[in-house]
Motif scaffolding. Structure first.
Motif, PDB file in Angstrom:
ATOM      1  N   TYR A  84       0.840  -1.206   0.000  1.00  0.00           N
ATOM      2  CA  TYR A  84       0.000   0.000   0.000  1.00  0.00           C
ATOM      3  C   TYR A  84       0.865   1.241   0.000  1.00  0.00           C
ATOM      4  N   SER A  85       0.284   2.354  -0.464  1.00  0.00           N
ATOM      5  CA  SER A  85       0.980   3.632  -0.439  1.00  0.00           C
ATOM      6  C   SER A  85       0.931   4.174   0.995  1.00  0.00           C
ATOM      7  N   PRO A  86       1.704   5.208   1.303  1.00  0.00           N
ATOM      8  CA  PRO A  86       1.709   5.745   2.676  1.00  0.00           C
ATOM      9  C   PRO A  86       0.331   6.204   3.130  1.00  0.00           C
ATOM     10  N   VAL A  87      -0.574   6.471   2.189  1.00  0.00           N
ATOM     11  CA  VAL A  87      -1.917   6.869   2.619  1.00  0.00           C
ATOM     12  C   VAL A  87      -2.918   5.741   2.416  1.00  0.00           C
ATOM     13  N   GLY A  88      -2.426   4.562   2.121  1.00  0.00           N
ATOM     14  CA  GLY A  88      -3.290   3.399   2.155  1.00  0.00           C
ATOM     15  C   GLY A  88      -3.939   2.984   0.849  1.00  0.00           C
ATOM     16  N   GLU A  89      -3.514   3.564  -0.298  1.00  0.00           N
ATOM     17  CA  GLU A  89      -4.079   3.079  -1.563  1.00  0.00           C
ATOM     18  C   GLU A  89      -3.402   1.767  -1.937  1.00  0.00           C
ATOM     19  N   SER A  90      -4.193   0.863  -2.496  1.00  0.00           N
ATOM     20  CA  SER A  90      -3.632  -0.427  -2.865  1.00  0.00           C
ATOM     21  C   SER A  90      -2.827  -0.298  -4.158  1.00  0.00           C
ATOM     22  N   VAL A  91      -1.594  -0.778  -4.147  1.00  0.00           N
ATOM     23  CA  VAL A  91      -0.750  -0.731  -5.351  1.00  0.00           C
ATOM     24  C   VAL A  91      -1.380  -1.575  -6.453  1.00  0.00           C
ATOM     25  N   ASN A  92      -1.897  -2.756  -6.070  1.00  0.00           N
ATOM     26  CA  ASN A  92      -2.492  -3.639  -7.080  1.00  0.00           C
ATOM     27  C   ASN A  92      -3.553  -2.932  -7.910  1.00  0.00           C
ATOM     28  N   SER A  93      -4.488  -2.220  -7.210  1.00  0.00           N
ATOM     29  CA  SER A  93      -5.593  -1.621  -7.948  1.00  0.00           C
ATOM     30  C   SER A  93      -5.084  -0.485  -8.824  1.00  0.00           C
ATOM     31  N   GLN A  94      -4.119   0.279  -8.301  1.00  0.00           N
ATOM     32  CA  GLN A  94      -3.559   1.364  -9.104  1.00  0.00           C
ATOM     33  C   GLN A  94      -2.977   0.825 -10.404  1.00  0.00           C
ATOM     34  N   ILE A  95      -2.153  -0.212 -10.258  1.00  0.00           N
ATOM     35  CA  ILE A  95      -1.436  -0.716 -11.437  1.00  0.00           C
ATOM     36  C   ILE A  95      -2.396  -1.333 -12.434  1.00  0.00           C
ATOM     37  N   SER A  96      -3.327  -2.140 -11.939  1.00  0.00           N
ATOM     38  CA  SER A  96      -4.190  -2.827 -12.901  1.00  0.00           C
ATOM     39  C   SER A  96      -5.003  -1.810 -13.700  1.00  0.00           C
ATOM     40  N   PHE A  97      -5.365  -0.701 -13.062  1.00  0.00           N
ATOM     41  CA  PHE A  97      -6.120   0.318 -13.773  1.00  0.00           C
ATOM     42  C   PHE A  97      -5.229   1.069 -14.772  1.00  0.00           C
TER      43      PHE A  97
END
Lengths: 318, 327, 699
Positions: free
Chosen positions: B83-96
């Motif tokens: 996760y990013s320092p503010v809690g976003e999931s890396v997986n979801s970011q990348i897949s999008f």
């Protein structure tokens, strides 16, 4: 590299001029009374290429501009003129000013200087490193070759653009550090090209002859291998300047390169992009300088490659 | 052949794993997520910051090796890249973002290749004539125009174009408009967003294929086998097309294959200028926001693309060149 | 024999070709005239740069666009120079077939050979695919490709050089052309394969009834195939005559010189070759007058006035003998027709230089010390397969159990076709490393016992090498001075004046002007560069020189000078040579003893004349008979053993004779004897203790 810079390889791959730089006829003319020395022949071929000559002229003008420019204006690149914020070009500020009141002319000449220094120094260093590493790997052969190539290949896979950005982000904007970082991650492709050329040179009979005479390995690399890839190195140096300037521009544009208070052309473009409709002069002038710099360098490189290429038909028609 | 590819793939996989882990440690050294919390109002105490970060496996209070173990086992067991320092999931970011980048990259890659090769065939047959010199000059200029300049020039031209037709036909920012519905309107909207970045990527990309293919073709035009093909009764043009082109396509195909990874992560500037939320832009964002896990994921993605490019290049060579087929 | 009176199929008049270059306009061809009659063979002979290949390319319309071509080329009365590429392409391949020099590069690598022949058929004939394919297979079968139906699907890289040249010939004859042009078709091939290809060419001519233009530098090949011969020099035809007349009574001093400079494999008498002095002129801004004048031994002031025309020689034995020399009618031949025996005013045109006298040769061989002893030398390489992934699939047995010795002042000629292991043998010796098996002693020192760089350096002084390619062997970025100084510096000489003196001495020794030592190698011609390479090898006063094909890259007239130089140096300096060559006629000129290699083994070794005049091993016999002799009378009457197939690869290590697959003797033996050939490796054995030994069970 962080930019959309195409890989260096296809550009320099073509320069396998190596040693037979003269066509048979020219060679024999050279034999007869030395009418055309090699250097004069290259010169003639280069000068016949108008693109290359134009590139040389543009570059000369740019160099003069970068050196003399700062003396022509009362402002330095850090001076702030609070009476002129984001004003259009005028007699006082030839290239206008930016939002904080810096003189764009002073900034552009300084930025040009920065970009040139970075480009030339990095390209020189990477060319030297790649020449030595590539030639040594090719000549030594065996385990040494495997080890060196392994390192080169691994460094090519490692996302160097990311590491570059990480480091320059951390150390923050010093152009001297940027030179070190760009050099550290810029020599691998060149080394590979030099290596593949040298492996074919290694089989040349004059290298074998030197070995059979008992000449030492270091001497063979320095006296026989490197001089014979000289034309490749010259061309890859000029094109390396282009690649470096592009890389530096890209890094500075997205904010990972040269930073305030220092300026480079890339950093200026980064500012200019935000005000492209309201203050387009902030984009136009640095963009023009930058494009002239890269294109003139590329034209020179292209002209050199043509002039040093034995198969070139730049001789014209009968 | 399959066995060979399998072995190559395993080798690449090993390289990717090593490179990714190396980046993990480097990123931990260079990026400090605590910085993200320092500007927050009201100010947080170091303890608070550390606790928030610990939730995302980013706290400096946990030993690095423990964090690494947590991170790597998350990937291996759950395919969770953190996760990013503010809690976003890396997986979801990348897949999008992969989808966004792909739209941009593949279109311009296909266009660049087609334009580059056709120009090369056209100019090589006219070596040293006006058309050849003209297009070569154009290509040298576009190839060496800095990406920033080229992209911003496209933007300026598009703005002028929109003004002259009196409506926003071409969008200079974003991948899509938020308020469009229906299949056809949606498609049209996408295209209107896609045109400008695709043009700017193509303008800077086609020239390398043009110049490379041209010089390879010229080498081949003077080769013995093209001469023999002409001696059999083919005209110069058809001898070049039938015998010269396919042979000289091999290195170009290799270089196209290798360009795919560079494009995916390399379109940083184009994505920034046209405000596309692709992989390139993600890369700047992760570093700017001290997002260690995001940055490492970008690195892994880059290494994976390099490997895919290399394997595609191998396949291309085998498909085009009978000499390397392993019997 | 006069010219046949039928109408010519091809008629070339005043053909001139020029190219632009940095140095000015190069006049590559300057006025060529000839007629070619149906079914006849015209040979165009000349050295490199004489314009012979450019002439053939002009006929085919394959010159680059920037070449300017004038004059007339008429095919059955139709002017070809007026046609554009599209019209010309209808003639190429249908009326004109062409065979190029290098079969390795003339086939498109990515198409199967069958497909390439089908293409040649379909361009000019409206054929069904299946029929075209069948015809392609027939053609491949005709030119001697075994299993043609199957092999048609193979790609060029799966064929050997000789087989690829057969494919090219099949393509050239596919549409029954009226003329086949062969541009040095056998130059890139081994001599035993050359004999096969010349047979295939004759066959293709018989099948199609085509006239043949044979472009070559090899006078032996000319003697075998030509009806008429056109000799070219500096872009001009200088002599045109029926083949027997040309060889027997040449009328142009250049032709006479060329014939005198060719070493002959069939002549035992050892006389120095007669080189032609100087180098061919540049074809840029030629001065007026005969271009051969500066090199001509019988030139008179009148030669410089204007270039002589190719005119009928008054008083020639046959009509149609033309020569471009103002003194052609003065050249006389007494009674017997002998090569280069032409005389002017009773004196030979080319005086034969005196043979050097070697003091070492006066001591019997056994009493001279050995400078090189090789015993049981073997060398294997791993055989790698796959271009992407190198995988070892076996071993290449490059050298197997080679025994050699060279005494002081002696030359051993090591001969064999490419891939026979001669170069591997030589590199093993030069490496100064302990061999995989066997032993190498140089000047009595066993290389396996060398310790330290100092000892190695000491031994290197006594052993030097001259390479095949005089262009590749000299670093183009170093001056001749630096090139010659390098071996001296490598042995620790640091004194600049001593080096300078030695360099001058060396330049002098090989017949070059010491003043020129500040020039770069490119400023010298091929022959001069080879002299520089020899000078470099002599720098450290070695006792043994290893020569790897030292003259095979040179033109005949230049080659003769280098051979003479080598013979002279050997006599005056008491050198020993290990002379590696594929050309047996050159070996005959220079060697005292000969070793014949086949697939990594020595199959015959002995004194020069014993081996050449009385060859024992079937391979030696075949090799000798395959070498064309530059004398049409001898060449057309002698019996030739043409070997089947190509040199097999060296992968097999099984016992038995390695020549079995191609041996003409083997097929005549009975079953028990054949079994012995296959099962038992023949030893090098001799009869009568003469030192003449061979490795055949039945000889």
């Amino acid at each position: 590299m962080t930019t959309n810079v195409p890989p260096l390889q296809p550009i320099v791959d073509k320069v396998d001029t190596v040693d037979t730089v003269l066509s048979p006829t020219e060679e024999r003319v050279a034999r007869r009374g030395q009418r055309l020395s090699r250097r004069r022949l290259y010169m003639r071929r280069f000068l016949r290429n108008w693109g290359a000559v134009a590139g040389l002229v543009i570059l000369a003008v740019l160099v003069v501009f970068a050196i003399a420019g700062p003396m022509l204006t009362p402002y330095t690149y850090t001076d702030v003129d609070f009476t002129n914020l984001a004003s259009a070009p005028s007699t006082m500020h030839w290239f206008g000013t930016n939002g904080t009141g810096n003189d764009t002319f002073a900034q552009t000449t300084h930025g040009l200087q920065r970009s040139m220094i970075i480009g030339v120094v990095v390209s020189l260093l990477t060319t030297l490193i790649s020449a030595f590493v590539g030639a040594a790997a090719a000549y030594l052969g065996g385990t040494a070759e495997k080890a060196i190539l392994g390192v080169v290949h691994f460094l090519l896979v490692v996302p160097s653009f990311l590491i570059l950005a990480l480091i320059s982000q951390k150390v923050g904007g010093d152009w001297k550090v940027l030179i070190l970082v760009l050099t550290a991650f810029g020599w691998m492709l060149g080394a590979r090209v030099v290596w593949s050329l040298s492996t074919s040179l290694r089989e040349r009979e004059y290298i074998q002859a030197a070995r059979f005479m008992g000449v030492s390995s270091l001497r063979i690399v320095l006296r026989h291998l490197i001089p014979n890839i000289g034309s490749l190195l010259i061309v890859s140096f000029t094109l390396g300047v282009v690649a470096t300037v592009q890389a530096e521009t890209g890094l500075s544009f997205i904010g990972f390169g040269v930073k305030q208070p220092d300026v480079s052309l890339g950093a200026l473009l980064g500012d200019g992009a935000n005000t492209i409709t309201s203050a387009p002069w902030l984009f136009y002038f640095p963009a023009a300088m930058l494009t002239l710099l890269t294109v003139s360098m590329a034209l020179i490189g292209d002209g050199l490659r043509d002039a040093l290429d034995p198969t070139s038909h730049s001789a014209g028609r009968a | 052949m399959l066995g060979y590819l399998l072995r190559r793939s395993l080798g690449w996989l090993l390289m990717i794993v090593v490179a990714t882990n190396l980046t993990y440690f480097l990123a931990n050294f260079f990026l400090d997520p605590r910085a993200n919390y320092l500007q927050l109002r009201p100010p947080r105490t170091p303890g608070q910051i550390s606790r928030s970060l610990a939730e995302y496996n980013l706290s400096r209070d946990t030993p690095l090796l423990d964090r690494w173990w947590h991170w790597i086992s998350g990937i291996v067991v759950h395919w969770n890249w953190g996760y990013s320092p503010v809690g976003e999931s890396v997986n979801s970011q990348i897949s999008f973002r992969i989808g966004v980048s792909a739209q941009l990259v593949l279109g311009s890659l296909i266009l660049s290749t087609l334009i580059g090769i056709s120009l090369a065939v056209y100019t090589a047959a006219r070596q040293y004539r006006f058309a050849d010199r003209f297009y070569q000059g154009v290509s040298i200029i576009t190839l060496n125009t800095p990406v920033v300049v080229a992209s911003l020039a496209v933007v300026l031209l598009a703005i002028a174009f929109n003004q002259s037709v009196g409506s926003t036909l071409l969008f200079v920012a974003g991948a899509q408009s938020p308020t469009v519905n229906g299949f056809w309107p949606l498609l049209l909207d996408r295209v209107r967003h896609l045109i400008l970045p695709t043009i700017s990527l193509t303008v800077i990309g086609y020239a390398s294929y043009h110049l490379l293919q041209r010089s390879l073709l010229l080498d081949n035009i003077n080769s013995d086998y093209v001469r023999l093909a002409r001696a059999k009764g083919l005209t110069r043009q058809s001898a070049i097309r039938r015998h010269g082109l396919r042979t000289s396509l091999i290195p170009v195909a290799t270089s196209v294959a290798f360009a795919i990874p560079a494009l995916f992560t390399g379109a940083v500037i184009t994505e920034t200028i046209f405000a596309w939320q692709g992989m390139g832009q993600y890369f700047i964002q992760t570093i700017g926001k001290n997002d260690i896990h995001g940055a490492v994921a970008v690195a892994a993605f880059g290494a994976l693309m390099t490997a895919i490019g290399a394997i595609l290049a191998d396949i291309a060579v085998v498909a085009l060149d009978p000499r390397v087929r392993v019997n | 024999m006069g010219f046949p009176r039928t109408a010519p199929v091809l008629s070339v008049r005043d053909l001139a070709v020029s190219f632009p270059s940095e140095a000015g306009r190069v006049d590559a061809v300057r006025g060529v005239d000839f007629d070619l009659c149906p079914g006849r063979t015209l040979a165009i002979v000349g050295e490199s740069g004489s314009g012979k290949s450019v002439t053939s390319m002009a006929v085919m319309g394959l010159l680059p666009e920037y070449a300017s071509v004038t004059g007339s080329i008429a095919l059955n009365g139709r002017e070809l120079l007026e046609l554009d590429d599209r019209q010309m392409s209808k003639i190429r391949g249908r009326d004109l077939g062409m065979i190029f020099q290098d079969p390795l590069s003339s086939l498109t690598p990515i198409f199967s050979v069958g497909r390439q022949i089908v293409e040649a058929l379909e361009i000019h004939q409206n054929l069904d695919r299946d029929i075209a394919w069948k015809r392609a297979v027939e053609l491949l079968d005709l030119v001697g490709i075994p299993n043609a139906a199957e092999r048609a699907r193979s790609f060029p890289h799966e064929f050997s050089g000789g087989m690829r040249q057969r494919v090219v010939i099949a393509m050239a004859m596919a549409n029954d052309p009226q003329i086949i042009i062969a541009d040095e078709p056998t130059t890139a091939l081994d001599v035993t394969v050359q004999a096969q290809i010349l047979d295939v060419l004759r066959l293709s001519q018989a099948e199609t009834g085509a006239a043949l233009i044979m472009i070559t530098h090899d006078l032996g090949v000319v003697a075998g195939v030509a009806d008429e011969v056109l000799v070219m020099y500096a872009g001009r035809p200088v002599e045109l005559a029926p083949v027997e007349e040309l060889f027997a009574r040449p009328r142009m001093p250049y032709t006479i010189g060329l014939l005198g400079a060719v070493p002959r494999v069939d002549v035992a008498e050892r006389r120095p070759l007669v080189p032609i002095a100087g180098n061919p002129p540049l074809l840029v801004d030629l001065p007026p007058g005969c271009p051969f004048q500066p090199r001509c031994p019988v030139s008179v002031p009148g030669c410089g006035d204007r270039e002589p025309e190719l005119t009928v020689v008054p008083g020639a034995a046959v009509d149609g003998h033309r020569a471009a020399c103002i003194r052609a009618h003065e050249i006389r031949y007494d009674g017997r027709a002998v090569n280069c025996g032409g005389r002017i005013d009773g004196r030979p045109v080319y005086p034969v230089p005196p043979a050097p006298d070697a003091p070492a040769a006066h001591v019997p061989r056994e009493q001279r010390p050995a400078v090189l002893e090789v015993k049981g030398l073997s060398k294997t390489f791993p055989l790698l397969r796959g271009a992407l992934l190198k995988r070892r699939v076996g071993w290449v047995y490059a050298v197997s159990g080679v025994d050699l010795d060279i005494r002081q002042g002696e030359t051993l000629g090591l001969v064999g076709e490419s891939g026979c292991g001669k170069t591997s043998t030589l590199l093993e010796i030069m490496n100064l490393r302990p061999p995989q098996s066997g032993s190498i002693r140089i000047g009595g020192v066993d290389v396996a016992e060398l310790r330290g760089r100092g000892a190695e350096r000491q031994l290197r002084r006594t052993l030097q090498m001259v390479f095949q390619d005089p262009i590749g062997a000299l670093d183009p970025r170093m001056t001749v001075f630096d090139i010659l100084a390098e071996p001296l510096q490598a042995i620790g000489e640091a004194d600049r004046t001593a080096i300078g003196a030695r360099v001058d001495e060396l330049m002098d020794l090989v017949g070059l002007d010491p003043e020129h030592s500040d020039r770069f190698p490119t400023a010298f011609s091929g022959g001069q560069r080879q002299r520089i390479a020899i000078a470099r090898a002599l720098a450290t006063n070695p006792s043994l020189l290893v020569l790897d094909e030292p003259v095979s890259a040179l033109d005949v007239s230049i080659q003769a000078g280098v051979i003479n130089l080598l013979n002279e140096l050997k006599a005056t300096l008491g050198l020993s040579y290990l002379f590696v060559a594929h050309d047996l006629s050159v070996v005959r000129q220079i060697s005292d003893r000969v070793a014949v290699m086949y697939l990594g083994r020595i199959v015959e070794i002995g004194a020069l004349d014993e081996v050449f005049d009385n060859p024992q091993h079937p391979y030696t016999q075949a090799l000798l008979s395959a070498i064309p002799v530059p004398d049409p009378v001898v060449e057309r009457t002698r019996e030739r053993i043409v070997l089947r197939g190509d040199l097999p690869s060296l992968i097999d290590s099984a016992s038995g004779c390695r020549f079995v697959s191609r041996c003409p003797l083997h097929v005549t033996l009975d079953v028990a004897q054949r079994a012995r050939c296959i099962g038992e490796t023949p030893e090098l054995t001799g009869r009568g203790g003469t030192g003449h030994r061979n490795a055949c069970h039945f000889r």
